[in-house]
Design a protein around this motif. Structure first.
Motif, PDB file in Angstrom:
ATOM      1  N   TYR A 236      11.026  18.750  -0.211  1.00  0.00           N
ATOM      2  CA  TYR A 236      11.920  17.605  -0.067  1.00  0.00           C
ATOM      3  C   TYR A 236      11.524  16.816   1.177  1.00  0.00           C
ATOM      4  N   GLY A 237      11.478  15.498   1.069  1.00  0.00           N
ATOM      5  CA  GLY A 237      11.310  14.680   2.258  1.00  0.00           C
ATOM      6  C   GLY A 237      10.183  13.669   2.216  1.00  0.00           C
ATOM      7  N   ILE A 238       9.129  13.915   1.462  1.00  0.00           N
ATOM      8  CA  ILE A 238       7.993  12.993   1.465  1.00  0.00           C
ATOM      9  C   ILE A 238       8.346  11.660   0.805  1.00  0.00           C
ATOM     10  N   PRO A 239       8.913  11.632  -0.406  1.00  0.00           N
ATOM     11  CA  PRO A 239       9.306  10.333  -0.975  1.00  0.00           C
ATOM     12  C   PRO A 239      10.375   9.633  -0.125  1.00  0.00           C
ATOM     13  N   GLU A 240      11.272  10.415   0.449  1.00  0.00           N
ATOM     14  CA  GLU A 240      12.317   9.839   1.287  1.00  0.00           C
ATOM     15  C   GLU A 240      11.709   9.168   2.526  1.00  0.00           C
ATOM     16  N   ALA A 241      10.700   9.810   3.114  1.00  0.00           N
ATOM     17  CA  ALA A 241      10.024   9.223   4.271  1.00  0.00           C
ATOM     18  C   ALA A 241       9.267   7.959   3.877  1.00  0.00           C
ATOM     19  N   GLU A 242       8.680   7.961   2.678  1.00  0.00           N
ATOM     20  CA  GLU A 242       7.984   6.772   2.201  1.00  0.00           C
ATOM     21  C   GLU A 242       8.960   5.618   1.995  1.00  0.00           C
ATOM     22  N   TYR A 243      10.150   5.921   1.497  1.00  0.00           N
ATOM     23  CA  TYR A 243      11.171   4.872   1.332  1.00  0.00           C
ATOM     24  C   TYR A 243      11.539   4.288   2.690  1.00  0.00           C
ATOM     25  N   ASP A 244      11.761   5.165   3.659  1.00  0.00           N
ATOM     26  CA  ASP A 244      12.110   4.697   4.998  1.00  0.00           C
ATOM     27  C   ASP A 244      11.003   3.808   5.568  1.00  0.00           C
ATOM     28  N   ARG A 245       9.756   4.203   5.336  1.00  0.00           N
ATOM     29  CA  ARG A 245       8.621   3.465   5.902  1.00  0.00           C
ATOM     30  C   ARG A 245       8.433   2.103   5.227  1.00  0.00           C
TER      31      ARG A 245
ATOM     32  N   LEU B 135      19.632  18.316  -2.856  1.00  0.00           N
ATOM     33  CA  LEU B 135      19.517  17.305  -1.807  1.00  0.00           C
ATOM     34  C   LEU B 135      19.319  15.909  -2.397  1.00  0.00           C
ATOM     35  N   MET B 136      18.456  15.810  -3.401  1.00  0.00           N
ATOM     36  CA  MET B 136      18.189  14.509  -4.015  1.00  0.00           C
ATOM     37  C   MET B 136      19.427  13.974  -4.728  1.00  0.00           C
ATOM     38  N   TRP B 137      20.139  14.845  -5.434  1.00  0.00           N
ATOM     39  CA  TRP B 137      21.371  14.420  -6.105  1.00  0.00           C
ATOM     40  C   TRP B 137      22.393  13.950  -5.077  1.00  0.00           C
ATOM     41  N   GLN B 138      22.555  14.723  -3.996  1.00  0.00           N
ATOM     42  CA  GLN B 138      23.527  14.365  -2.973  1.00  0.00           C
ATOM     43  C   GLN B 138      23.183  13.033  -2.310  1.00  0.00           C
ATOM     44  N   ASP B 139      21.885  12.771  -2.101  1.00  0.00           N
ATOM     45  CA  ASP B 139      21.472  11.492  -1.530  1.00  0.00           C
ATOM     46  C   ASP B 139      22.023  10.321  -2.326  1.00  0.00           C
ATOM     47  N   ARG B 140      22.038  10.462  -3.646  1.00  0.00           N
ATOM     48  CA  ARG B 140      22.356   9.338  -4.517  1.00  0.00           C
ATOM     49  C   ARG B 140      23.830   9.274  -4.908  1.00  0.00           C
TER      50      ARG B 140
ATOM     51  N   PHE C 184       9.297  -4.952  -4.920  1.00  0.00           N
ATOM     52  CA  PHE C 184       9.349  -4.136  -6.139  1.00  0.00           C
ATOM     53  C   PHE C 184       8.173  -3.177  -6.202  1.00  0.00           C
ATOM     54  N   LEU C 185       6.998  -3.643  -5.814  1.00  0.00           N
ATOM     55  CA  LEU C 185       5.810  -2.773  -5.861  1.00  0.00           C
ATOM     56  C   LEU C 185       5.911  -1.656  -4.828  1.00  0.00           C
ATOM     57  N   ARG C 186       6.501  -1.949  -3.674  1.00  0.00           N
ATOM     58  CA  ARG C 186       6.693  -0.882  -2.689  1.00  0.00           C
ATOM     59  C   ARG C 186       7.645   0.178  -3.227  1.00  0.00           C
ATOM     60  N   TYR C 187       8.700  -0.280  -3.922  1.00  0.00           N
ATOM     61  CA  TYR C 187       9.633   0.696  -4.496  1.00  0.00           C
ATOM     62  C   TYR C 187       8.943   1.541  -5.569  1.00  0.00           C
ATOM     63  N   ILE C 188       8.115   0.927  -6.393  1.00  0.00           N
ATOM     64  CA  ILE C 188       7.402   1.689  -7.422  1.00  0.00           C
ATOM     65  C   ILE C 188       6.492   2.726  -6.772  1.00  0.00           C
ATOM     66  N   HIS C 189       5.891   2.384  -5.643  1.00  0.00           N
ATOM     67  CA  HIS C 189       5.090   3.371  -4.910  1.00  0.00           C
ATOM     68  C   HIS C 189       5.944   4.581  -4.529  1.00  0.00           C
ATOM     69  N   VAL C 190       7.162   4.319  -4.059  1.00  0.00           N
ATOM     70  CA  VAL C 190       8.064   5.412  -3.698  1.00  0.00           C
ATOM     71  C   VAL C 190       8.415   6.249  -4.930  1.00  0.00           C
ATOM     72  N   LEU C 191       8.694   5.587  -6.053  1.00  0.00           N
ATOM     73  CA  LEU C 191       9.043   6.306  -7.276  1.00  0.00           C
ATOM     74  C   LEU C 191       7.869   7.158  -7.769  1.00  0.00           C
ATOM     75  N   MET C 192       6.661   6.656  -7.625  1.00  0.00           N
ATOM     76  CA  MET C 192       5.475   7.440  -7.986  1.00  0.00           C
ATOM     77  C   MET C 192       5.315   8.642  -7.059  1.00  0.00           C
ATOM     78  N   ALA C 193       5.618   8.449  -5.781  1.00  0.00           N
ATOM     79  CA  ALA C 193       5.569   9.570  -4.841  1.00  0.00           C
ATOM     80  C   ALA C 193       6.597  10.623  -5.218  1.00  0.00           C
ATOM     81  N   GLN C 194       7.785  10.173  -5.647  1.00  0.00           N
ATOM     82  CA  GLN C 194       8.804  11.122  -6.084  1.00  0.00           C
ATOM     83  C   GLN C 194       8.325  11.915  -7.297  1.00  0.00           C
ATOM     84  N   GLY C 195       7.681  11.227  -8.244  1.00  0.00           N
ATOM     85  CA  GLY C 195       7.172  11.908  -9.423  1.00  0.00           C
ATOM     86  C   GLY C 195       6.088  12.911  -9.098  1.00  0.00           C
TER      87      GLY C 195
END
Length: 307
Positions: free
Chosen positions: A283-292, A218-223, A186-197
């Motif tokens: 576009y891409g930094i939060p997505e890369a953080e999620y992948d990582r 792109l973000m809408w299409q991802d989801r 959960f904390l890793r996901y919150i890190h990703v959400l903060m990166a998105q913000g």
């Protein structure tokens, strides 16, 4: 499946007058609060539906095998204890358009692991200034304030595209967090959400409108997981915090580059890689953080996988 715009979102959902948090708390027990606009009574009203606490014995609860779980966090959790449903108290519920899952300053009753549809995180200030600051789809969850030790959010979490989610009560979520592996996820996901913000703030402050629009598509299409996005120019202007005429011009520019095909209520993605280039690095930094930190979204069988 595409939905008619009025089924997916009403523009009033981001422009209705805000109520003071104390007033919302007083009205919370009533079950629903109606926000209306006297200036435009013909348009759809936003109804605040306080999320109900989860009840594991409810008839709504549906225990599904892991193959039926699209949410990436739940899929990941299924390997924590070897339990198909690693979280106790989950129940599957519908997400209705314009349903407010969390309101600013109001105690959170439940968290939602999104299976389908889209939840927007909206920054608000009185009297009625609003702008989207985040998106949550099948990759994530609401209730992050609970994970961080609080009981309420400073932002509004509102359903913008109908779908389904697994709901869990605050007490069950807190109990689940006693497991170190769950808490860490959960904390890793919150890190990703903060990166998105933070990237949204950067794009809003430094990006040109065309770059921000390409990022948003792109973000809408991802989801959502489809090439066709049903949305009006007016609603896009609210999300992006700009004039509607500016959105129309920016859409025409992207269309002229053969990246999209746009009508009054539909954006059809023609060239995703071209949109990524048009986003100019926003576009891409939060997505890369999620992948990582959590794993590639493309690893989900039912999740979107784009070229």
């Amino acid at each position: 499946m595409l939905y008619a715009f009025r089924q997916i979102v009403g523009a009033d959902s981001l422009s209705s007058p805000s109520l003071h948090p104390a007033a919302l708390r007083d009205l919370n027990a009533a079950g629903s609060v109606r926000f209306g606009t006297d200036q435009d009574a013909s348009r759809a009203n936003l109804y605040f539906r306080p999320p109900r606490a989860s009840n594991s014995s409810s008839k709504e609860g549906i225990e599904l095998p892991p193959t039926s779980q699209r949410n990436r966090l739940l899929a990941h959790l299924s390997g924590v204890d070897g339990d198909p449903l690693a979280l106790a108290g989950l129940e599957r519920v519908k997400l209705e358009v314009r349903q407010v899952l969390e309101a600013p300053g109001v105690p959170i009753a439940a968290a939602y692991f999104v299976e389908s549809g889209l939840v927007s995180v909206v920054g608000t200030t009185r009297p009625n200034q609003r702008i989207e600051v985040g998106m949550i789809g099948f990759e994530g969850m609401t209730g992050t304030a609970i994970v961080l030790g609080d009981d309420r959010s400073a932002s509004e979490y509102i359903v913008q595209s109908a779908g389904e989610a697994f709901r869990i009560s605050v007490s069950d979520l807190r109990a689940a967090m006693q497991h170190p592996a769950r808490r860490a996820l959960f904390l890793r996901y919150i890190h990703v959400l903060m990166a998105q913000g933070s990237q949204t703030a950067l794009a809003n402050g430094r990006g040109r409108l065309g770059e921000r629009l390409a990022r948003w598509i792109l973000m809408w299409q991802d989801r959502i997981g489809t090439d066709g996005l049903v949305v009006t120019h007016e609603f896009l202007s609210i999300l992006l915090g700009v004039r509607r005429s500016g959105v129309t011009v920016a859409l025409h520019v992207l269309e002229g580059q053969s990246l999209i095909k746009a009508t009054r209520t539909l954006i059809q993605v023609l060239n995703r890689q071209g949109l990524q280039a048009a986003a100019s690095g926003f576009y891409g930094i939060p997505e890369a953080e999620y992948d990582r930190l959590i794993g590639p979204l493309a690893a989900s069988e039912s999740g979107p996988s784009f070229p």
